[in-house]
Design a protein around this motif. Sequence first.
Motif, short mmCIF file in Angstrom:
data_model
loop_
_atom_site.label_atom_id
_atom_site.label_comp_id
_atom_site.label_asym_id
_atom_site.label_seq_id
_atom_site.Cartn_x
_atom_site.Cartn_y
_atom_site.Cartn_z
N ALA A 178 14.96 -135.58 -45.51
CA ALA A 178 14.77 -136.01 -46.89
C ALA A 178 14.17 -134.88 -47.73
O ALA A 178 14.43 -134.80 -48.92
CB ALA A 178 13.86 -137.23 -46.94
N ASN A 179 13.39 -134.01 -47.13
CA ASN A 179 12.80 -132.89 -47.84
C ASN A 179 13.76 -131.71 -47.95
O ASN A 179 13.42 -130.70 -48.52
CB ASN A 179 11.51 -132.43 -47.14
CG ASN A 179 10.45 -133.51 -47.21
OD1 ASN A 179 10.45 -134.33 -48.11
ND2 ASN A 179 9.55 -133.51 -46.24
N PHE A 180 14.96 -131.83 -47.41
CA PHE A 180 15.95 -130.76 -47.43
C PHE A 180 16.53 -130.64 -48.83
O PHE A 180 17.05 -131.60 -49.38
CB PHE A 180 17.06 -131.07 -46.42
CG PHE A 180 18.17 -130.06 -46.43
CD1 PHE A 180 17.96 -128.78 -45.95
CD2 PHE A 180 19.42 -130.39 -46.91
CE1 PHE A 180 18.98 -127.86 -45.95
CE2 PHE A 180 20.44 -129.47 -46.92
CZ PHE A 180 20.23 -128.19 -46.43
N ASP A 181 16.36 -129.48 -49.43
CA ASP A 181 16.88 -129.24 -50.77
C ASP A 181 17.67 -127.94 -50.74
O ASP A 181 17.09 -126.85 -50.80
CB ASP A 181 15.72 -129.15 -51.77
CG ASP A 181 16.21 -129.06 -53.20
OD1 ASP A 181 17.40 -129.31 -53.45
OD2 ASP A 181 15.38 -128.75 -54.08
N PRO A 182 19.00 -128.02 -50.61
CA PRO A 182 19.80 -126.80 -50.50
C PRO A 182 19.72 -125.93 -51.75
O PRO A 182 19.79 -124.71 -51.66
CB PRO A 182 21.21 -127.31 -50.25
CG PRO A 182 21.23 -128.71 -50.71
CD PRO A 182 19.82 -129.21 -50.57
N VAL A 183 19.55 -126.53 -52.91
CA VAL A 183 19.49 -125.74 -54.14
C VAL A 183 18.25 -124.85 -54.14
O VAL A 183 18.32 -123.67 -54.48
CB VAL A 183 19.51 -126.67 -55.38
CG1 VAL A 183 19.31 -125.88 -56.66
CG2 VAL A 183 20.81 -127.45 -55.43
N SER A 184 17.12 -125.40 -53.72
CA SER A 184 15.91 -124.58 -53.71
C SER A 184 16.01 -123.48 -52.66
O SER A 184 15.51 -122.37 -52.88
CB SER A 184 14.68 -125.45 -53.47
OG SER A 184 14.72 -126.00 -52.17
N GLU A 185 16.65 -123.77 -51.54
CA GLU A 185 16.82 -122.73 -50.52
C GLU A 185 17.71 -121.60 -51.03
O GLU A 185 17.41 -120.43 -50.83
CB GLU A 185 17.39 -123.33 -49.24
CG GLU A 185 16.41 -124.21 -48.50
CD GLU A 185 16.95 -124.70 -47.18
OE1 GLU A 185 17.87 -124.05 -46.64
OE2 GLU A 185 16.44 -125.72 -46.70
N VAL A 186 18.81 -121.96 -51.71
CA VAL A 186 19.69 -120.93 -52.27
C VAL A 186 18.95 -120.16 -53.36
O VAL A 186 19.06 -118.93 -53.44
CB VAL A 186 20.98 -121.59 -52.83
CG1 VAL A 186 21.79 -120.60 -53.64
CG2 VAL A 186 21.81 -122.17 -51.70
N ARG A 187 18.17 -120.86 -54.17
CA ARG A 187 17.39 -120.20 -55.22
C ARG A 187 16.41 -119.19 -54.61
O ARG A 187 16.27 -118.07 -55.10
CB ARG A 187 16.63 -121.24 -56.04
CG ARG A 187 15.89 -120.64 -57.23
CD ARG A 187 15.23 -121.71 -58.09
NE ARG A 187 16.27 -122.49 -58.74
CZ ARG A 187 16.30 -123.82 -58.76
NH1 ARG A 187 15.35 -124.51 -58.20
NH2 ARG A 187 17.26 -124.46 -59.38
N ARG A 188 15.74 -119.59 -53.51
CA ARG A 188 14.82 -118.67 -52.83
C ARG A 188 15.55 -117.44 -52.32
O ARG A 188 15.06 -116.32 -52.43
CB ARG A 188 14.13 -119.39 -51.67
CG ARG A 188 12.82 -120.01 -52.01
CD ARG A 188 12.03 -120.37 -50.75
NE ARG A 188 12.81 -121.10 -49.78
CZ ARG A 188 12.86 -122.42 -49.67
NH1 ARG A 188 12.13 -123.15 -50.48
NH2 ARG A 188 13.59 -123.01 -48.75
N GLU A 189 16.75 -117.66 -51.75
CA GLU A 189 17.53 -116.53 -51.24
C GLU A 189 17.92 -115.58 -52.38
O GLU A 189 17.83 -114.37 -52.25
CB GLU A 189 18.79 -117.03 -50.52
CG GLU A 189 18.52 -117.67 -49.19
CD GLU A 189 18.00 -116.69 -48.16
OE1 GLU A 189 18.44 -115.52 -48.15
OE2 GLU A 189 17.13 -117.09 -47.37
N PHE A 190 18.35 -116.16 -53.51
CA PHE A 190 18.71 -115.32 -54.65
C PHE A 190 17.50 -114.55 -55.17
O PHE A 190 17.59 -113.37 -55.50
CB PHE A 190 19.29 -116.16 -55.79
CG PHE A 190 20.75 -116.46 -55.64
CD1 PHE A 190 21.67 -115.46 -55.33
CD2 PHE A 190 21.22 -117.74 -55.82
CE1 PHE A 190 23.00 -115.74 -55.19
CE2 PHE A 190 22.56 -118.03 -55.67
CZ PHE A 190 23.46 -117.03 -55.36
N GLU A 191 16.35 -115.21 -55.26
CA GLU A 191 15.15 -114.54 -55.75
C GLU A 191 14.72 -113.42 -54.81
O GLU A 191 14.33 -112.34 -55.26
CB GLU A 191 14.02 -115.55 -55.92
CG GLU A 191 14.24 -116.49 -57.09
CD GLU A 191 13.21 -117.62 -57.14
OE1 GLU A 191 12.36 -117.71 -56.23
OE2 GLU A 191 13.27 -118.41 -58.11
N SER A 192 14.80 -113.65 -53.50
CA SER A 192 14.42 -112.58 -52.57
C SER A 192 15.40 -111.42 -52.65
O SER A 192 15.00 -110.25 -52.60
CB SER A 192 14.32 -113.11 -51.14
OG SER A 192 15.61 -113.45 -50.65
#
Length: 171
Positions: free
Chosen positions: A77-91
Amino acid sequence: MFDIGWSELLLIGIVALIAIGPKELPTVLRTLGQWMAKLRRMAAEFQNQFQEALREAEVADLKKHVDDITSTAKSYANFDPVSEVRREFESTQQQIENAMVQPPSASPAGEPTAPRADPAPSADALPPAKAQAALPEPSPGAQPSAPAPASEPVGADAKPDAKPDAGDKPA
């Protein structure tokens, strides 16, 4: 249960009638029946308690299993693919910015290396008219190089009367 037949029961009844007597036999049989009822109730309670303990053990196992599934579901339920992709883009953006800000590293000979500029497009990728213009000018002291190959086919495959395509309009 005890595998007693009718003949054995009749023999026991006759012995009880002779040993106890006809006056007290009904009270003895009533007391014996009450004791048998108490024994059966106790056996039933024991079975119920045993089955209840088994159910509780099963319920505890089921509860543990449900808790495990619930914790797994909460992690999903805490899985948020958008935030993970956003983190990857920011890094990745941070790495690119760090690479652009850092000074050029020194080459093995001790000379600083400058970042390379994009090379000029090759003459093969340009139309024939622009390919001649894109070729570098020879330096004054250099030997002239061989002329650039013609973009028109030469030889048996050449078509002298070929008409230009609709896309090749003269300028």
